[in-house]
Enzyme design. Structure first.
Site, short mmCIF file in Angstrom:
data_model
loop_
_atom_site.label_atom_id
_atom_site.label_comp_id
_atom_site.label_asym_id
_atom_site.label_seq_id
_atom_site.Cartn_x
_atom_site.Cartn_y
_atom_site.Cartn_z
N ARG A 1 0.80 -1.23 0.00
CA ARG A 1 0.00 0.00 0.00
C ARG A 1 0.83 1.28 0.00
O ARG A 1 0.59 2.19 -0.80
CB ARG A 1 -0.91 0.06 1.24
CG ARG A 1 -2.24 -0.59 1.08
CD ARG A 1 -2.63 -1.20 2.39
NE ARG A 1 -1.66 -2.21 2.71
CZ ARG A 1 -1.73 -3.46 2.24
NH1 ARG A 1 -2.74 -3.84 1.51
NH2 ARG A 1 -0.80 -4.35 2.52
N THR A 2 1.77 1.38 0.91
CA THR A 2 2.42 2.67 1.10
C THR A 2 3.22 3.03 -0.14
O THR A 2 3.10 4.15 -0.67
CB THR A 2 3.32 2.63 2.35
OG1 THR A 2 2.55 2.10 3.43
CG2 THR A 2 3.81 4.02 2.71
N LYS B 1 25.46 -3.31 -0.49
CA LYS B 1 26.94 -3.25 -0.54
C LYS B 1 27.49 -2.48 0.65
O LYS B 1 28.68 -2.23 0.73
CB LYS B 1 27.37 -2.55 -1.83
CG LYS B 1 26.88 -3.20 -3.10
CD LYS B 1 27.30 -2.33 -4.30
CE LYS B 1 26.39 -2.57 -5.48
NZ LYS B 1 26.48 -1.48 -6.45
N HIS C 1 4.52 5.73 11.71
CA HIS C 1 4.07 5.58 10.32
C HIS C 1 3.12 6.76 10.04
O HIS C 1 1.91 6.58 9.93
CB HIS C 1 3.37 4.24 10.14
CG HIS C 1 3.15 3.81 8.72
ND1 HIS C 1 3.25 4.67 7.64
CD2 HIS C 1 2.80 2.59 8.20
CE1 HIS C 1 2.98 4.00 6.53
NE2 HIS C 1 2.71 2.75 6.83
N ARG D 1 10.98 4.00 3.68
CA ARG D 1 10.63 2.99 4.70
C ARG D 1 11.90 2.25 5.07
O ARG D 1 12.68 1.86 4.18
CB ARG D 1 9.59 2.02 4.18
CG ARG D 1 9.38 0.85 5.14
CD ARG D 1 8.19 0.02 4.80
NE ARG D 1 6.96 0.75 5.04
CZ ARG D 1 5.75 0.23 4.96
NH1 ARG D 1 5.62 -1.04 4.64
NH2 ARG D 1 4.67 0.94 5.19
N1 CP Z 1 -0.41 -0.02 5.75
C1 CP Z 1 0.81 -0.30 5.25
O1 CP Z 1 1.81 0.31 5.64
O2 CP Z 1 0.81 -1.27 4.30
P1 CP Z 1 2.10 -1.74 3.48
O3 CP Z 1 3.04 -2.37 4.48
O4 CP Z 1 1.60 -2.68 2.44
O5 CP Z 1 2.74 -0.50 2.91
#
Ligand code: CP
Length: 307
Positions: free
Chosen positions: A51-52, A80, A129, A101
């Site tokens: 999703r993100t 590396k 998040h 992320r």
């Molecule tokens: N909600 C969320 O962060 O989903 P993903 O891990 O798929 O990005």
């Protein structure tokens, strides 16, 4: 230049403006089709995501911009041994904004200190998040018409679930918010959330382990997955993973206007039979993630709202 590392990086007023912009985008999508022409978003994902990452990419494409990036540490020079600091210096030469992320808490903060482009925290370890939180706030505001005077149940892995930590930090700034924190003893919220956020702000909350008993009082039920990847041993994960399974029987205990949210992905914690319930809002929530990320990109790039 601004970054988004924590939900508190935006004031309540700024969040309200951002959610208003996201709502306008939702209803007038074509109007925004060229506002980021010529701009580039880099997605730097050192951890898996559906999703993100893809909603960020969809968001930039919807705005007329382009995207580049990597979807795993293994496919970047992190494999590396390249540091986050060096990586972001390089990405700053290639893109106008980036979403990162990383499994290590604080990695996006480090990146922001070496970056000449806005850095968005797209999830850092078990910490925060913030763009999921913006998505959650837009969803709640859309469904309930308000972000105050709500009883919010948070259920599942409250220890490692970064979406829970960010959502609590964001919601305590609104009046009349009560939390029911539903988890096994081992997966309760971290101490810093309990003392530095809930106790400090004198927010009403209770920690319980029984979901059935909590159901009737909730306006929102925020289900979460037990975060397998954060456990130190598989035995504990297997013992705790099915602590809560929301099914049709449990939904009968809830108010008619209670909504179920989940940041997704789900594993077993919401039975698929609940998907048909009109109160199941988690797929709609994922759609709102695109609009809110479009609004965020525009805000951080200081793009004018079109007429
Ligand atoms: N909600 C969320 O962060 O989903 P993903 O891990 O798929 O990005």
């Amino acid at each position: 230049m601004r970054h988004l590392l924590n939900p508190l990086d935006f004031s309540v007023e700024e969040i309200s403006q951002l959610l208003d912009l996201a709502s306008d985008i939702e209803h007038n999508l074509p109007k925004y089709a060229h506002v980021c022409d010529g701009k580039k978003l880099a997605t730097l994902f050192y951890e898996p995501s559906t999703r993100t990452r893809l909603s960020f990419e969809a968001a930039m494409l919807n705005l007329g911009g382009n995207v580049l990036g990597f979807a795993s540490a293994d496919s970047s020079s992190a494999a590396k041994g390249e540091s986050v600091a060096d990586t972001i210096r390089i990405i700053s030469c290639y893109a106008d904004i980036c979403a990162m992320r990383h499994p290590k808490e604080g990695a996006p903060l480090v990146a922001s200190q070496f970056s000449s482009i806005p850095v968005i925290n797209a999830g850092d370890g078990g910490h925060q998040h913030p763009t999921q939180t913006l998505t959650d706030l837009l969803t709640i505001r859309n469904l309930k018409g308000r972000l105050d005077n709500l009883t919010v149940g948070l259920c599942g892995d409250l220890k490692f679930g970064r979406t829970v930590h960010s959502l609590i930090e964001a919601l305590v700034r609104y009046t009349g918010i009560r939390f029911v924190l539903i988890s096994p003893q081992e997966l309760r919220i971290p101490d810093y959330i309990r003392t530095d956020v809930l106790d400090k702000k004198q927010v009403e909350y209770k920690e319980v382990d029984n979901l059935d008993e909590a159901m009737p009082e909730l306006d929102i039920l925020y289900m979460t997955r037990v975060q397998k990847e954060r456990f130190f041993n598989e035995e504990d994960y297997i013992r705790l993973k099915d602590s809560y399974i929301l099914d049709r029987q449990k939904m009968k205990l809830a108010k008619k206007d209670m909504f179920v949210l989940h940041p997704l992905p789900r594993v077993n914690e919401i039975s698929v039979e609940v998907d048909k319930d009109p109160r199941a809002a988690y797929f709609k929530q994922a759609q709102f993630g695109v609009y809110v990320r479009m609004a965020l990109i525009m805000t951080l790039l200081e793009v004018e709202k079109p007429c």
